[in-house]
Enzyme design. Structure first.
Site, PDB file in Angstrom:
ATOM      1  N   GLU A 305       0.799  -1.223   0.000  1.00 12.10           N
ATOM      2  CA  GLU A 305       0.000   0.000   0.000  1.00 12.10           C
ATOM      3  C   GLU A 305       0.832   1.273   0.000  1.00 12.10           C
ATOM      4  OE1 GLU A 305       0.185  -2.389   2.332  1.00 12.10           O
ATOM      5  OE2 GLU A 305       0.234  -1.568   4.360  1.00 12.10           O
ATOM      6  N   HIS A 329      -8.372  -3.989  -1.003  1.00 12.97           N
ATOM      7  CA  HIS A 329      -7.538  -4.128   0.204  1.00 12.97           C
ATOM      8  C   HIS A 329      -6.476  -3.028   0.260  1.00 12.97           C
ATOM      9  CE1 HIS A 329      -5.487  -6.446   3.419  1.00 12.97           C
ATOM     10  NE2 HIS A 329      -4.417  -5.843   2.916  1.00 12.97           N
ATOM     11  N   GLU A 330      -5.730  -2.888  -0.821  1.00 17.27           N
ATOM     12  CA  GLU A 330      -4.634  -1.902  -0.799  1.00 17.27           C
ATOM     13  C   GLU A 330      -5.177  -0.485  -0.675  1.00 17.27           C
ATOM     14  OE1 GLU A 330      -1.942  -3.221  -0.210  1.00 17.27           O
ATOM     15  OE2 GLU A 330      -2.394  -5.237  -0.910  1.00 17.27           O
ATOM     16  N   HIS A 333      -6.069   0.501   2.823  1.00 18.10           N
ATOM     17  CA  HIS A 333      -4.926   0.921   3.648  1.00 18.10           C
ATOM     18  C   HIS A 333      -4.731   2.443   3.639  1.00 18.10           C
ATOM     19  CE1 HIS A 333      -3.038  -2.599   5.301  1.00 18.10           C
ATOM     20  NE2 HIS A 333      -2.926  -3.218   4.143  1.00 18.10           N
ATOM     21  N   GLU A 352      -3.756  -4.680   9.296  1.00 19.08           N
ATOM     22  CA  GLU A 352      -4.264  -5.664   8.338  1.00 19.08           C
ATOM     23  C   GLU A 352      -5.685  -6.149   8.634  1.00 19.08           C
ATOM     24  OE1 GLU A 352      -2.948  -5.870   5.687  1.00 19.08           O
ATOM     25  OE2 GLU A 352      -0.840  -5.356   5.961  1.00 19.08           O
ATOM     26  N   ASP A 408       9.086  -9.902   9.792  1.00 20.49           N
ATOM     27  CA  ASP A 408       8.477 -10.303   8.519  1.00 20.49           C
ATOM     28  C   ASP A 408       7.463 -11.427   8.687  1.00 20.49           C
ATOM     29  OD1 ASP A 408       9.482  -8.528   6.671  1.00 20.49           O
ATOM     30  OD2 ASP A 408      11.362  -9.644   6.440  1.00 20.49           O
ATOM     31  N   TYR A 416      -4.858 -10.767   9.753  1.00 18.36           N
ATOM     32  CA  TYR A 416      -5.789 -10.383   8.678  1.00 18.36           C
ATOM     33  C   TYR A 416      -7.220 -10.839   8.978  1.00 18.36           C
ATOM     34  CZ  TYR A 416      -1.884  -9.336   5.491  1.00 18.36           C
ATOM     35  OH  TYR A 416      -0.778  -8.794   4.891  1.00 18.36           O
TER      36      TYR A 416
HETATM   37 ZN   LIG Z   1      -2.634  -5.255   3.812  1.00 13.85          ZN
END
Ligand SMILES: [Zn+2]
Length: 647
Positions: A305, A329-330, A333, A352, A408, A416
């Site tokens: 994003e 989704h993006e 953000h 998320e 990460d 999510y």
């Molecule tokens: Zn995301």
């Protein structure tokens, strides 16, 4: 970022440092007439050496030369500083694999002086702490540096690795903590800065950043950017290649390689409608343009994003718009994540989970309730499957301070899907009208700030539970935020389409033959995914061959189908798919799509051999983040690495 990867990469330890409470920076772009921002209290970010309570970067000015032969960026970063603590005489920055040439500081009289600095030995997770002595508390400090060819946040591709094959390509992926591998920074989401950049490159590549890209810019190897809204470091982004622009609307369009751009514009034609729908729900889009950049298949994620310029995997372009919820989704953000930002990656669900909820709302507005319900049901089923072998302490939305995680590896189904489910629960209990008003106010009140889970909990306590008593108890809120598993209060998304798929799948498993063609011809990608998701763990060779003959799963161009079919094929010993499996794993670098197949392959000696063989071929084209994930799964299988903490 989209989307979750499985939990077995939840790798080992990052030491948790002591807490220091700080007052956050207040954004300067709150809409007129909105209430004064609520002061969020944030805690020390265990993924950064920065000391933002003492001094903060307010503005960053980059001067960078891009070298495609050496695979480096070199130049300088100049910081405009806000010295907050009267005693502070040091600027501490995060770096990883950077070659620091010199550090200078601007004095009160406008002259620049050399400053002493110390680059500490590298920590494998956090990188090298750069401590700069600034006895005069310089208002501006400049670091001259060069990146390493192996920088974890950059990928350099030869022309042969691109669609068009003519120009080289490069792109950054700063989230979670990879910005420090290409710019020395206070690499924590608790610090926000505006930025400008002057980038030089070979004449024939187009350079773009998460800033004011000009759709009409000519390629001349000399580019200037300005980002007037303050962003956290993980949203700093750059890309370069044979990139052309096609508009979708006045404020939105696609940057892509020439061969790809028309296809992408057709696939993502609803982007403007998505922006309008989201604005209607949650207030104005505050970032100016919203453009998409289509990356090569090696991009390790579905999307990133980056403000004003979302980075997108080409695997979402399947020709029927069936995977466009990725764009929803993006785009979401732009409110959850980019506008209201988690204070550390341990609060990943705030970015998320809320984004996945907003995504589903956008999808519902544009494509209808049935489609949104199918997507929610897929996510809920994925979550259930992920929880089956996840350590309980990794199953809570808020990762407790004492639980150690790799930065990460916080992209779990919990962050999510459980996060989104929590918001669906709140919506159900408080009603859509009240909950929409709450969420919109949350985005306004915390705009351009970082928040922790406890800040969110306090805010929800006051503005939801307190305002609408008797709907949700404190205990229910606590259970969702801090306990493992899926609370009994979770509203299950039931899809009538999926019920039909379940009936047809069961009939086939019972020997009654495959569904009639006119039934499956009308199936959406989501129905196909559900058809595969609820298969038994293994099938007979003849069954797999029958499915292949009817539906051509082996060799499918749809990565979402491939990521379900290939693991089933591997588990079932269906070796005739091995050629296509190897081809898929070599071509695609998106972790979500390929890791489930690797995870199955490494369970047998033959599969492990194939996985190692594929990795060796794919390595040159993989992103460093993907390579690290695959290497880890192989090392664990070979007993060369300990089992991850939260497996
Ligand atoms: Zn995301």
């Amino acid at each position: 970022m989209r989307l979750p990867i499985m939990t077995f990469w939840l790798a080992a330890a990052v030491a948790v440092s002591g807490c220091s409470r700080e007052t956050p920076q207040t954004g300067d772009s709150a809409p007129e007439g909105s209430a004064a921002p609520v002061a969020a209290v944030v805690e020390h970010d265990p993924f950064s050496y920065a000391e933002p309570g003492k001094v903060r970067i307010d503005d960053l000015a980059l001067e960078l030369a891009m070298d495609f032969d050496a695979h480096t960026l070199s130049g300088s970063a100049t910081y405009t500083l806000d010295w907050r603590d009267g005693e502070a005489r040091q600027l501490v920055l995060d770096t990883r694999d950077l070659d620091i040439d010199k550090v200078t500081g601007e004095r009160g009289d406008g002259k620049w002086q050399d400053l002493e600095f110390d680059l500490a030995a590298a920590d494998s997770r956090l990188g090298s702490k750069l401590t700069i002595q600034a006895p005069d508390r310089n208002p501006r400090i400049r670091v001259s540096y060069t990146t390493s060819p192996g920088a974890s946040g950059l990928q350099w591709l030869t022309p042969a690795m691109t669609q068009g094959g003519k120009q080289p390509f490069m792109f950054s992926q700063s989230q979670q903590i990879h910005a420090r591998s290409w710019v020395p920074l206070q690499d924590t989401p608790q610090v926000r800065f505006t930025y400008t950049a002057h980038v030089t490159s070979p004449d024939d590549v187009m350079v773009l950043m998460s800033a004011d890209n000009d759709p009409d810019a000519s390629r001349d190897g000399d580019y200037r950017f300005e980002m007037p809204q303050a962003i956290p470091s993980y949203l700093l982004a750059i890309a370069a290649g044979d990139l052309v622009f096609e508009p979708i609307s006045e404020r939105s369009g696609v940057w892509a390689e020439p061969d790809m751009v028309k296809k992408a514009v057709a696939e993502f034609a609803d982007t403007e409608k998505m922006i309008q729908v989201t604005e209607k729900l949650y207030g104005p889009y505050r970032w100016g343009r919203y453009d998409l950049l289509i990356l090569p298949p090696s991009f390790p994620y579905g999307g990133m994003e980056n403000p004003r310029l979302t980075f997108i995997t080409p695997t979402a372009i399947v020709g029927d718009k069936s995977l466009v919820s990725l764009i929803a989704h993006e785009l979401a953000h732009s409110w959850s994540g980019n506008l209201v930002t988690f204070a550390t990656p341990k609060d990943q669900w705030l970015n998320e989970g809320i984004t996945s909820y907003v995504e589903n709302r956008i999808v519902e507005e544009l494509y209808g309730k049935d489609f949104a319900t199918m997507e929610a049901a897929i996510a809920q089923n994925d979550l259930r499957a992920s929880l089956a072998d996840m350590d309980p302490q990794a199953q809570a939305l808020a990762i407790r301070p004492e639980v150690e995680v790799d930065a990460d590896s916080t992209y779990t189904a919990v962050a999510y899907d459980k996060g989104a489910w929590f918001l669906m629960f709140l919506e159900q209990r408080f009603g859509r009208e009240a909950f929409d008003a709450f969420l919109r106010q949350y985005f306004d009140d915390f705009a351009f700030q970082s928040v922790t889970t406890s800040t969110f909990a306090d805010y929800a306590g006051e503005h939801l539970l307190g305002k609408h008593p008797g709907k949700v108890t404190e205990a229910e809120l606590e259970q969702w935020l801090y306990e493992p598993g899926i609370p009994d209060s979770a509203p299950v998304s039931a899809s009538t389409q999926f019920d039909r798929v379940d009936t047809l799948r069961q009939a086939w498993l019972d020997g009654e033959g495959l569904p009639a063609k006119d039934a499956t011809d009308a199936w959406t990608t989501q129905e196909w995914l559900h058809f595969l998701d609820s298969m038994p763990p293994t099938l007979e060779q003849a069954q797999l061959a029958e499915l292949d003959a009817a539906y051509g799963f082996t060799g499918t161009a749809n990565g979402e189908i491939a990521m379900r079919w290939y693991p089933l094929a591997v588990r079932s010993g269906y070796t005739r798919a091995n050629g296509e499996i190897a081809e898929f794993l070599e071509k695609i670098g998106r972790r979500k799509l390929i890791m489930p197949t690797y995870a199955e392959l490494v369970k047998t000696p033959e599969g492990l051999a194939l996985a190692e063989q594929v990795l060796e071929k794919a390595r040159a084209g993989y992103h460093p983040i993907t390579t690290a994930s695959v290497e880890r799964v192989i090392a664990v299988a070979k007993g060369e690495a300990g089992a991850p903490v939260a497996e």
